[in-house]
Design an enzyme around this catalytic site. Sequence first.
Site, PDB file in Angstrom:
ATOM      1  N   ASN A 144       0.846  -1.242  -0.002  1.00 56.08           N
ATOM      2  CA  ASN A 144       0.063  -0.082  -0.119  1.00 56.08           C
ATOM      3  C   ASN A 144       0.724   1.148   0.179  1.00 56.08           C
ATOM      4  O   ASN A 144       2.126   1.249  -0.099  1.00 56.08           O
ATOM      5  CB  ASN A 144      -0.807  -0.041   1.076  1.00 56.08           C
ATOM      6  CG  ASN A 144      -0.218  -0.240   2.534  1.00 56.08           C
ATOM      7  OD1 ASN A 144       0.512   0.763   2.764  1.00 56.08           O
ATOM      8  ND2 ASN A 144      -0.450  -1.381   3.194  1.00 56.08           N
ATOM      9  N   ALA A 170       1.475   1.110  11.503  1.00 56.57           N
ATOM     10  CA  ALA A 170       1.709   0.607  10.452  1.00 56.57           C
ATOM     11  C   ALA A 170       0.638   0.567   9.564  1.00 56.57           C
ATOM     12  O   ALA A 170      -0.511   0.279  10.140  1.00 56.57           O
ATOM     13  CB  ALA A 170       2.476  -0.931  10.637  1.00 56.57           C
ATOM     14  N   ILE A 175      -2.655  -7.272  14.323  1.00 58.18           N
ATOM     15  CA  ILE A 175      -1.417  -7.158  15.376  1.00 58.18           C
ATOM     16  C   ILE A 175      -2.169  -6.336  16.593  1.00 58.18           C
ATOM     17  O   ILE A 175      -1.870  -6.577  17.640  1.00 58.18           O
ATOM     18  CB  ILE A 175      -0.324  -6.429  14.757  1.00 58.18           C
ATOM     19  CG1 ILE A 175       0.129  -7.357  13.635  1.00 58.18           C
ATOM     20  CG2 ILE A 175       0.909  -6.178  15.824  1.00 58.18           C
ATOM     21  CD1 ILE A 175       1.070  -6.604  12.699  1.00 58.18           C
ATOM     22  N   PHE A 192      -4.201   3.543  14.816  1.00 57.21           N
ATOM     23  CA  PHE A 192      -4.189   4.878  13.724  1.00 57.21           C
ATOM     24  C   PHE A 192      -5.314   4.170  12.733  1.00 57.21           C
ATOM     25  O   PHE A 192      -5.636   3.090  12.581  1.00 57.21           O
ATOM     26  CB  PHE A 192      -2.956   4.566  12.822  1.00 57.21           C
ATOM     27  CG  PHE A 192      -2.088   5.903  13.333  1.00 57.21           C
ATOM     28  CD1 PHE A 192      -1.071   5.705  14.394  1.00 57.21           C
ATOM     29  CD2 PHE A 192      -1.776   7.108  12.671  1.00 57.21           C
ATOM     30  CE1 PHE A 192      -0.269   6.433  15.029  1.00 57.21           C
ATOM     31  CE2 PHE A 192      -0.940   7.864  13.204  1.00 57.21           C
ATOM     32  CZ  PHE A 192      -0.228   7.882  14.309  1.00 57.21           C
ATOM     33  N   LYS A 249     -13.346   1.739  15.617  1.00 59.31           N
ATOM     34  CA  LYS A 249     -12.183   0.966  15.550  1.00 59.31           C
ATOM     35  C   LYS A 249     -11.692   0.915  17.390  1.00 59.31           C
ATOM     36  O   LYS A 249     -11.211   0.115  17.640  1.00 59.31           O
ATOM     37  CB  LYS A 249     -11.190   1.624  14.711  1.00 59.31           C
ATOM     38  CG  LYS A 249     -11.456   0.747  13.302  1.00 59.31           C
ATOM     39  CD  LYS A 249     -10.152   1.128  12.517  1.00 59.31           C
ATOM     40  CE  LYS A 249     -10.959   1.082  11.104  1.00 59.31           C
ATOM     41  NZ  LYS A 249     -10.096   1.851   9.969  1.00 59.31           N
ATOM     42  N   LYS A 294     -11.651  -2.714  18.815  1.00 53.51           N
ATOM     43  CA  LYS A 294     -10.021  -3.353  19.000  1.00 53.51           C
ATOM     44  C   LYS A 294      -9.831  -3.254  20.578  1.00 53.51           C
ATOM     45  O   LYS A 294      -8.534  -3.251  20.860  1.00 53.51           O
ATOM     46  CB  LYS A 294      -9.400  -2.691  18.190  1.00 53.51           C
ATOM     47  CG  LYS A 294      -9.522  -3.123  16.584  1.00 53.51           C
ATOM     48  CD  LYS A 294      -8.155  -2.747  15.584  1.00 53.51           C
ATOM     49  CE  LYS A 294      -8.607  -2.977  14.237  1.00 53.51           C
ATOM     50  NZ  LYS A 294      -7.409  -2.973  13.584  1.00 53.51           N
TER      51      LYS A 294
HETATM   52  N1  CTP Z   1      -3.751  -3.067  12.085  1.00 51.12           N
HETATM   53  C1  CTP Z   1      -2.706  -4.121  12.599  1.00 51.12           C
HETATM   54  N2  CTP Z   1      -2.846  -5.406  11.959  1.00 51.12           N
HETATM   55  C2  CTP Z   1      -3.386  -5.625  10.859  1.00 51.12           C
HETATM   56  C3  CTP Z   1      -4.347  -4.478  10.354  1.00 51.12           C
HETATM   57  C4  CTP Z   1      -4.281  -3.198  11.218  1.00 51.12           C
HETATM   58  O1  CTP Z   1      -2.004  -3.876  13.579  1.00 51.12           O
HETATM   59  N3  CTP Z   1      -3.610  -6.761  10.597  1.00 51.12           N
HETATM   60  C5  CTP Z   1      -3.634  -1.716  12.816  1.00 51.12           C
HETATM   61  C6  CTP Z   1      -2.839  -0.758  12.241  1.00 51.12           C
HETATM   62  O2  CTP Z   1      -1.562  -0.640  12.510  1.00 51.12           O
HETATM   63  C7  CTP Z   1      -3.700   0.613  12.695  1.00 51.12           C
HETATM   64  C8  CTP Z   1      -5.052   0.027  12.805  1.00 51.12           C
HETATM   65  O3  CTP Z   1      -4.808  -1.390  13.122  1.00 51.12           O
HETATM   66  O4  CTP Z   1      -3.244   0.847  14.047  1.00 51.12           O
HETATM   67  C9  CTP Z   1      -5.829   0.344  11.616  1.00 51.12           C
HETATM   68  O5  CTP Z   1      -7.089  -0.492  11.948  1.00 51.12           O
HETATM   69  P1  CTP Z   1      -7.621  -1.285  10.439  1.00 51.12           P
HETATM   70  O6  CTP Z   1      -9.163  -1.621  11.174  1.00 51.12           O
HETATM   71  O7  CTP Z   1      -7.244  -2.428   9.843  1.00 51.12           O
HETATM   72  O8  CTP Z   1      -7.951  -0.183   9.500  1.00 51.12           O
HETATM   73  P2  CTP Z   1      -8.072  -0.133   7.984  1.00 51.12           P
HETATM   74  O9  CTP Z   1      -6.972  -1.083   7.555  1.00 51.12           O
HETATM   75  O10 CTP Z   1      -8.159   1.158   7.573  1.00 51.12           O
HETATM   76  O11 CTP Z   1      -9.471  -0.896   8.111  1.00 51.12           O
HETATM   77  P3  CTP Z   1     -10.532  -0.911   7.244  1.00 51.12           P
HETATM   78  O12 CTP Z   1      -9.823  -1.193   5.821  1.00 51.12           O
HETATM   79  O13 CTP Z   1     -11.528  -2.029   7.625  1.00 51.12           O
HETATM   80  O14 CTP Z   1     -11.114   0.629   7.317  1.00 51.12           O
END
Ligand code: CTP
Length: 405
Positions: free
Chosen positions: A210, A275, A307, A323, A337, A341
């Site tokens: 990304n 991240a 994570i 984030f 979120k 979470k």
């Molecule tokens: N995050 C993480 N591990 C993942 C995915 C996300 O730790 N596998 C963390 C990111 O570091 C960030 C937060 O989760 O702090 C973002 O949340 P997420 O729900 O994943 O956000 P988006 O990816 O934006 O979700 P969506 O696509 O559903 O909006």
Amino acid sequence: MNTLAQKKLLVGVTGGIAAYKSPELVRRLRERGADVRVVMTAAAREFITPLTLQAVSGWPVRADLFDPAAEAAMGHIELARWADAIVVAPATADFIARLAHGRADDLLSTVCLTTRSRLLVAPAMNQQMWAAAATQANVEILSRRGVRMLGPDAGPQACGEVGPGRLLEPDVLAAAIAGQFRAPRFAGVRVVVTAGPTREPIDPVRYITNRSSGKMGYAVAEAFAEAGAEVTLVSGPAGLPAPSGVALVRVETAEEMAAAVCAHMDGAQVFVGAAAVADYRAAEVASQKIKKTAEAMSLALIKTPDILASVARRTPRPFVVGFAAETEQLIENARKKLESKHLDMIAANDVSLTGLGFESERNALQVIWKTGEASLPAARKGELARDLVELIGERYFEKNRAENS
Ligand code: CTP
């Protein structure tokens, strides 16, 4: 305003066009109460006169290593001992290279080599020179040694190009210098930060990733280190040098990031997930390059480990900051979120705004926690990170006090 009262600062001026900003910096530092002495390199004197810097600092400017009169008044070793900090602003690519390699062939490099005080370096150069592998390697050497890099800023340059390499504006620089003397709020606190994108392989030559540059997470890690924390930064492929005073662990995939975070969380009190972790990875990674045979193809994806959510489930539970990058309904989505979470805090940014967020030097954040929220308006990521760390500090120490009372 951060004060510099009773602080003794040695400002080193090297030979770049940004030297015209040095007198302004000296004035800003003196306004904050600092006692400022100036050392110039020979090249700096091609851009600005010692008389100007003498007038604004109130002291004769030192330029030569072999100046008998100046050495009799305050020798170079004494000068190095006198300073609470040495600030090189502007620092050219050449000076950074000389510093990284321990040269002592003029007064400024000799004083920098001699000092046991903190060394702050504000780079200023053409953007290609800044991006050059040699310069980045030199910056990494200095960062590993604990030299603090202040900037550079990005934007239009004197040479007509646009990009990172500008000297930070004098008032921003003076504030950053003052920030170095702030009481280390997070002393003794262990912090783990994730940053950058992850890279999920499809076959030996392709991957899913990304637009995350990693800059925000690196800035957060650096701001925590500045605030005295012991910081581990677990980073996906971002191509950025390790921030000063931060232990950098490089990973590629979400699973590697999850494993590295798990390995470093024991004893950590704060976790910040900055991240942009890939939410999905290829269900199967082809061992050979996939050939284009069919007209259409589909790729089976499976979820990666979350994570952030798994750190929030740990016992003892650290203070957990997430984030959220959103393109619509910023606050509502971020609040969801925060709750789903089980986070202590979430920093949301609107990635649909041009010039902010992904791939940019600047960002703006809406920070939300259970009982409140705060707006951190658009600023350079370094400044924003310091403000975010302040906010995290307020909530983190308040929560600790509440739990211990
Ligand atoms: N995050 C993480 N591990 C993942 C995915 C996300 O730790 N596998 C963390 C990111 O570091 C960030 C937060 O989760 O702090 C973002 O949340 P997420 O729900 O994943 O956000 P988006 O990816 O934006 O979700 P969506 O696509 O559903 O909006």
